[in-house]
Design a protein around this motif. Structure first.
Motif, PDB file in Angstrom:
ATOM      1  N   LEU A   1       0.838  -1.197   0.000  1.00 53.67           N
ATOM      2  CA  LEU A   1       0.000   0.000   0.000  1.00 53.67           C
ATOM      3  C   LEU A   1       0.871   1.244   0.000  1.00 53.67           C
ATOM      4  CD1 LEU A   1      -2.582   1.670   0.294  1.00 53.67           C
ATOM      5  CD2 LEU A   1      -2.533   1.152   2.744  1.00 53.67           C
ATOM      6  N   LYS A   2       1.889   1.246   0.837  1.00 55.70           N
ATOM      7  CA  LYS A   2       2.786   2.405   0.933  1.00 55.70           C
ATOM      8  C   LYS A   2       3.425   2.711  -0.421  1.00 55.70           C
ATOM      9  CE  LYS A   2       6.865   3.980   3.455  1.00 55.70           C
ATOM     10  NZ  LYS A   2       7.832   3.610   4.507  1.00 55.70           N
ATOM     11  N   GLU A   3       3.913   1.686  -1.092  1.00 59.41           N
ATOM     12  CA  GLU A   3       4.536   1.885  -2.404  1.00 59.41           C
ATOM     13  C   GLU A   3       3.516   2.366  -3.438  1.00 59.41           C
ATOM     14  OE1 GLU A   3       8.097  -1.418  -2.132  1.00 59.41           O
ATOM     15  OE2 GLU A   3       6.073  -2.066  -2.632  1.00 59.41           O
ATOM     16  N   THR A   4       2.287   1.871  -3.339  1.00 59.81           N
ATOM     17  CA  THR A   4       1.239   2.291  -4.268  1.00 59.81           C
ATOM     18  C   THR A   4       0.897   3.762  -4.066  1.00 59.81           C
ATOM     19  OG1 THR A   4       0.352   0.043  -4.238  1.00 59.81           O
ATOM     20  CG2 THR A   4      -1.073   1.764  -5.122  1.00 59.81           C
ATOM     21  N   VAL A   5       0.819   4.203  -2.816  1.00 57.18           N
ATOM     22  CA  VAL A   5       0.532   5.613  -2.530  1.00 57.18           C
ATOM     23  C   VAL A   5       1.683   6.494  -3.035  1.00 57.18           C
ATOM     24  CG1 VAL A   5       0.203   7.315  -0.681  1.00 57.18           C
ATOM     25  CG2 VAL A   5      -1.040   5.150  -0.633  1.00 57.18           C
ATOM     26  N   ILE A   6       2.911   6.046  -2.850  1.00 57.80           N
ATOM     27  CA  ILE A   6       4.061   6.813  -3.357  1.00 57.80           C
ATOM     28  C   ILE A   6       4.001   6.920  -4.880  1.00 57.80           C
ATOM     29  CG2 ILE A   6       6.575   6.764  -3.633  1.00 57.80           C
ATOM     30  CD1 ILE A   6       6.669   5.560  -0.756  1.00 57.80           C
ATOM     31  N   LEU A   7       3.679   5.819  -5.549  1.00 62.08           N
ATOM     32  CA  LEU A   7       3.540   5.849  -7.004  1.00 62.08           C
ATOM     33  C   LEU A   7       2.417   6.796  -7.422  1.00 62.08           C
ATOM     34  CD1 LEU A   7       4.139   4.832  -9.863  1.00 62.08           C
ATOM     35  CD2 LEU A   7       2.647   2.876  -9.375  1.00 62.08           C
ATOM     36  N   ALA A   8       1.291   6.742  -6.710  1.00 58.09           N
ATOM     37  CA  ALA A   8       0.163   7.630  -7.030  1.00 58.09           C
ATOM     38  C   ALA A   8       0.553   9.089  -6.851  1.00 58.09           C
ATOM     39  CB  ALA A   8      -1.041   7.290  -6.159  1.00 58.09           C
ATOM     40  N   LEU A   9       1.330   9.390  -5.816  1.00 61.32           N
ATOM     41  CA  LEU A   9       1.783  10.766  -5.599  1.00 61.32           C
ATOM     42  C   LEU A   9       2.655  11.241  -6.759  1.00 61.32           C
ATOM     43  CD1 LEU A   9       2.003  13.298  -3.889  1.00 61.32           C
ATOM     44  CD2 LEU A   9       3.841  12.201  -2.608  1.00 61.32           C
ATOM     45  N   LYS A  10       3.556  10.393  -7.211  1.00 56.67           N
ATOM     46  CA  LYS A  10       4.409  10.749  -8.353  1.00 56.67           C
ATOM     47  C   LYS A  10       3.575  10.980  -9.604  1.00 56.67           C
ATOM     48  CE  LYS A  10       8.512   8.358  -6.682  1.00 56.67           C
ATOM     49  NZ  LYS A  10       9.464   7.257  -6.928  1.00 56.67           N
TER      50      LYS A  10
ATOM     51  N   VAL B   1      -0.762   0.337   6.845  1.00 60.09           N
ATOM     52  CA  VAL B   1       0.572  -0.146   6.510  1.00 60.09           C
ATOM     53  C   VAL B   1       1.107  -1.027   7.647  1.00 60.09           C
ATOM     54  CG1 VAL B   1       2.967   0.587   6.166  1.00 60.09           C
ATOM     55  CG2 VAL B   1       1.124   1.713   4.901  1.00 60.09           C
ATOM     56  N   SER B   2       0.861  -0.622   8.881  1.00 57.07           N
ATOM     57  CA  SER B   2       1.335  -1.426  10.022  1.00 57.07           C
ATOM     58  C   SER B   2       0.611  -2.766  10.094  1.00 57.07           C
ATOM     59  CB  SER B   2       1.182  -0.662  11.329  1.00 57.07           C
ATOM     60  OG  SER B   2      -0.168  -0.535  11.685  1.00 57.07           O
ATOM     61  N   ARG B   3      -0.591  -2.847   9.542  1.00 52.07           N
ATOM     62  CA  ARG B   3      -1.347  -4.109   9.497  1.00 52.07           C
ATOM     63  C   ARG B   3      -0.916  -4.975   8.333  1.00 52.07           C
ATOM     64  NH1 ARG B   3      -7.332  -2.047   9.634  1.00 52.07           N
ATOM     65  NH2 ARG B   3      -7.548  -3.927   8.383  1.00 52.07           N
ATOM     66  N   GLY B   4      -0.030  -4.462   7.489  1.00 53.97           N
ATOM     67  CA  GLY B   4       0.486  -5.252   6.389  1.00 53.97           C
ATOM     68  C   GLY B   4      -0.324  -5.212   5.107  1.00 53.97           C
ATOM     69  N   LEU B   5      -1.180  -4.227   4.983  1.00 54.84           N
ATOM     70  CA  LEU B   5      -1.955  -4.113   3.736  1.00 54.84           C
ATOM     71  C   LEU B   5      -1.168  -3.414   2.663  1.00 54.84           C
ATOM     72  CD1 LEU B   5      -5.548  -3.258   4.969  1.00 54.84           C
ATOM     73  CD2 LEU B   5      -4.651  -5.406   4.171  1.00 54.84           C
TER      74      LEU B   5
ATOM     75  N   PRO C   1      -5.908  15.398   6.104  1.00 53.43           N
ATOM     76  CA  PRO C   1      -4.868  15.161   7.123  1.00 53.43           C
ATOM     77  C   PRO C   1      -5.063  13.857   7.906  1.00 53.43           C
ATOM     78  CG  PRO C   1      -5.607  17.437   7.199  1.00 53.43           C
ATOM     79  CD  PRO C   1      -6.520  16.709   6.245  1.00 53.43           C
ATOM     80  N   ASP C   2      -6.295  13.487   8.189  1.00 54.36           N
ATOM     81  CA  ASP C   2      -6.554  12.249   8.935  1.00 54.36           C
ATOM     82  C   ASP C   2      -6.132  11.007   8.163  1.00 54.36           C
ATOM     83  OD1 ASP C   2      -7.577  13.800  10.934  1.00 54.36           O
ATOM     84  OD2 ASP C   2      -9.683  13.368  10.478  1.00 54.36           O
ATOM     85  N   ASP C   3      -6.017  11.123   6.845  1.00 59.64           N
ATOM     86  CA  ASP C   3      -5.624   9.972   6.039  1.00 59.64           C
ATOM     87  C   ASP C   3      -4.209   9.506   6.346  1.00 59.64           C
ATOM     88  OD1 ASP C   3      -8.050   9.717   4.820  1.00 59.64           O
ATOM     89  OD2 ASP C   3      -7.442  10.615   2.916  1.00 59.64           O
ATOM     90  N   ALA C   4      -3.344  10.380   6.786  1.00 60.93           N
ATOM     91  CA  ALA C   4      -1.971   9.976   7.118  1.00 60.93           C
ATOM     92  C   ALA C   4      -1.985   8.969   8.263  1.00 60.93           C
ATOM     93  CB  ALA C   4      -1.120  11.187   7.464  1.00 60.93           C
ATOM     94  N   ASP C   5      -2.811   9.216   9.275  1.00 60.06           N
ATOM     95  CA  ASP C   5      -2.923   8.275  10.393  1.00 60.06           C
ATOM     96  C   ASP C   5      -3.544   6.960   9.943  1.00 60.06           C
ATOM     97  OD1 ASP C   5      -1.832  10.127  12.157  1.00 60.06           O
ATOM     98  OD2 ASP C   5      -3.806  10.917  12.735  1.00 60.06           O
ATOM     99  N   ARG C   6      -4.574   7.051   9.118  1.00 59.06           N
ATOM    100  CA  ARG C   6      -5.237   5.840   8.618  1.00 59.06           C
ATOM    101  C   ARG C   6      -4.292   5.035   7.740  1.00 59.06           C
ATOM    102  NH1 ARG C   6      -9.188   4.647   4.540  1.00 59.06           N
ATOM    103  NH2 ARG C   6      -9.003   6.770   3.748  1.00 59.06           N
ATOM    104  N   LEU C   7      -3.517   5.726   6.913  1.00 60.03           N
ATOM    105  CA  LEU C   7      -2.537   5.057   6.061  1.00 60.03           C
ATOM    106  C   LEU C   7      -1.491   4.343   6.911  1.00 60.03           C
ATOM    107  CD1 LEU C   7      -1.323   4.471   3.267  1.00 60.03           C
ATOM    108  CD2 LEU C   7      -0.166   6.673   3.421  1.00 60.03           C
ATOM    109  N   SER C   8      -0.990   5.003   7.942  1.00 61.92           N
ATOM    110  CA  SER C   8       0.003   4.402   8.841  1.00 61.92           C
ATOM    111  C   SER C   8      -0.564   3.138   9.502  1.00 61.92           C
ATOM    112  CB  SER C   8       0.427   5.378   9.914  1.00 61.92           C
ATOM    113  OG  SER C   8       1.121   6.447   9.355  1.00 61.92           O
TER     114      SER C   8
END
Length: 84
Positions: free
Chosen positions: A16-25, A80-84, A70-77
């Motif tokens: 998920l983290k890599e996908t969000v980074i790709l989407a940002l780019k 990601v910690s759950r391994g999605l 802004p709340d999405d950063a916490d939800r994303l974290s």
């Protein structure tokens, strides 16, 4: 953006983290808002204007500046910690 096509990111290839980074780019390159979300065990990146983006699970709106809410950063974290 992607030749007008949906970009599907295979679940086994990226997190998920890599996908969000790709989407940002991509959002910065194309100067438009995108949605990252999950459907059928795959991560999807869709334009915000695509009606299919409403049906994605665990979705985040990614703008050229970053996550829209802004709340999405916490939800994303948390996801990601759950391994999605």
């Amino acid at each position: 953006m992607f030749g007008g096509r949906q970009l599907i990111v295979p679940e086994h290839a990226v997190t998920l983290k890599e996908t969000v980074i790709l989407a940002l780019k991509l959002a910065r390159k194309e100067q438009r808002d995108l949605v990252v979300g999950r459907a059928e065990s795959l991560w999807h990146i869709l334009p915000l204007s695509d009606a299919r983006s409403d049906q994605l699970e665990h979705s985040f709106i990614v703008t050229p500046q970053g996550l829209r809410y802004p709340d999405d950063a916490d939800r994303l974290s948390e996801l990601v910690s759950r391994g999605l």
